[in-house]
Scaffold this active site. Sequence first.
Site, PDB file in Angstrom:
ATOM      1  N   LYS B  70       0.866  -1.186   0.040  1.00 21.99           N
ATOM      2  CA  LYS B  70      -0.019  -0.054   0.056  1.00 21.99           C
ATOM      3  C   LYS B  70       0.924   1.295  -0.141  1.00 21.99           C
ATOM      4  O   LYS B  70       1.817   1.415   0.692  1.00 21.99           O
ATOM      5  CB  LYS B  70      -0.912  -0.048   1.222  1.00 21.99           C
ATOM      6  CG  LYS B  70      -2.012   0.830   1.253  1.00 21.99           C
ATOM      7  CD  LYS B  70      -2.987   1.008   2.602  1.00 21.99           C
ATOM      8  CE  LYS B  70      -3.788   1.931   2.722  1.00 21.99           C
ATOM      9  NZ  LYS B  70      -4.443   1.650   3.953  1.00 21.99           N
ATOM     10  N   SER B 145      -9.717   1.388   2.724  1.00 22.00           N
ATOM     11  CA  SER B 145      -8.845   2.255   1.875  1.00 22.00           C
ATOM     12  C   SER B 145      -7.760   1.447   1.387  1.00 22.00           C
ATOM     13  O   SER B 145      -7.200   1.790   0.424  1.00 22.00           O
ATOM     14  CB  SER B 145      -8.375   3.312   2.806  1.00 22.00           C
ATOM     15  OG  SER B 145      -7.272   2.572   3.788  1.00 22.00           O
ATOM     16  N   SER B 169      -9.855  -0.846   6.923  1.00 23.83           N
ATOM     17  CA  SER B 169      -9.188  -0.620   5.671  1.00 23.83           C
ATOM     18  C   SER B 169      -8.500  -1.766   5.021  1.00 23.83           C
ATOM     19  O   SER B 169      -8.104  -1.762   4.231  1.00 23.83           O
ATOM     20  CB  SER B 169      -8.276   0.571   5.852  1.00 23.83           C
ATOM     21  OG  SER B 169      -9.155   1.895   5.638  1.00 23.83           O
TER      22      SER B 169
END
Lengths: 103, 466
Positions: B70, B145, B169
């Site tokens: 990420k 996310s 997330s």
Amino acid sequence: MQSHISFSNDDVAHIATLANIPVTDEEKTKLAAGFTITMKVVDDLKKADTTSVEPTHQVTALENILREDAVDEKREFSQDEALRNAKQTYKGFFVVDQVIDRE
Amino acid sequence: MNLHKLTLKEAIKKLKSKEISHKELYTDVENEIQKKNAELNIYLSLDKEAVSKAEKLLDTPLAGVPIAVKDNFLTKELPTTASSKVLEGFMTPYESTVTERLQKAGGVVIGKTNMDAWAHGSSTETSDFGATKNPRNPKHLPGGSSGGSAAAVAADVCIGALGSETAGSIRQPSSWCGVVGLKPTYGRVPRTGVVAMGSSLDCPGPIGKTVEDTAIVFNAIAGHDKYDSTSADIAPPDLVKNIDKPIKGMKIGMCYLDHPKLKNTKVDEAIQNAGKLFKSLGCSVTHIPLSPQLKNNTILTPDYAISVYTVVQRGEVSSNLARYDGIRFGHDRSFFGAEAKRRIMLGTFTLSKGYADKYYIKAQQVRSLYIANFHQLFQTFDVLISPTSPGFAQELGASEKSPMFGELEDMLLEPSSIAGLPGINVPCYHDTKTNLYLGMNIISDQWQEEKIIRVAHSFEQQTIKE
């Protein structure tokens, strides 16, 4: 307790100043509407009985984590590394916006 | 050769036994990226040298497998943007502890994945670099996310991935993409070098193709870090060691199925079926009734957690994002996108004079109620199960319809997040018509990741058999 809070464009402008966020008039209107909706949901909190309940700010119950006041060379940046991402530098320093006596 | 479809465990085994070479594995993965990335928008940056790094790592635990990371983990060799234009092109001078540990264990960062900007959201639509699409069905959102990382795993454009979670997330995008996502106990995995969002909540964790894959990556990244004063000095368990231990005798509580949003839905049915399966494995399964107030042997309604999370997260956001002034690094504050502006400003409001007691302190008191509730329940139960998300992945554009989209999608995860508990998403239903998935969330008390891994692994093994 008073009924839920609503936001005007002036309220948004005030918060924007506090948060140092530039916003246009169009954004103000949108943000005001969004804040009003969100705070209406948040108002739900008053239904939860928290009489004599202490607030929780962190969950691991760790306290006073200290370290020796010594330089850790592994964590040092050279001046070049520290300045590498700066927008503007002057003789090895960061150049910052004027904050005193600003219009 | 379809080597991109390998699980992490299989890839390590095949590399170590020399059945496959790094070159063959990376060629297949990189071909897959070539084929899919333009449409799905998963990777923001890629390491072209990944395979040559991998070839040197055969003798490590992870043997040089490609891992998608990420874009909020600081990495020295690839830009870190947190999907915000404020940080576009930013090259950090230091590495996050988690990616440092990952690479030391033999993982190779093959690329950085798209996310909601600053991890603010549950759709990956708030990215300043365009939305990621769900690989299972590109008309739908991947969630967020960590949507890019979950999509990377689902699309087989990596072998495993790293994400981070503040409220949901890791677990929610894993649910929507039909993969496994492990959110460790808060304080178990260090936050050092992860772009800070909600500091009392943020927690890095693995996303994988199987439960065991997430356990393997957890083993590589968990444990105390002296540079993160909120990381706990407790030795992490080896999650792989006992993964096959039977779960017979475990006490399982089923939560939230009587919530009006879930009653008689597909996800209600899927979790009820999971309960039956656990019973057949010798577990006791009890339905825990929902309650609007704190009461023994009931589960506190998740409705307040939406508000607690909204207030606490935005407060912490307004403080953490104050550092982006465009002086030392990054661009100035006019580069923030709409969602970041909204969250920073609302946090500034709830922390401002005259409102902090009414909102911020009240939210932290209600947070204490959730902790007390879980504490009581975990005296009886080993784990609690519930749906991860109230439903299937929503369609593209859905996040723009509500300023609280993320909070509502993550409502079933927020109670455990604000209490700092570990949780795992494991797929529990596949709709063959839409190719979309539902996920089950399994949580335990703090530091008990071993229990949720074993329960999730048993479930996965049984459902694969069927």
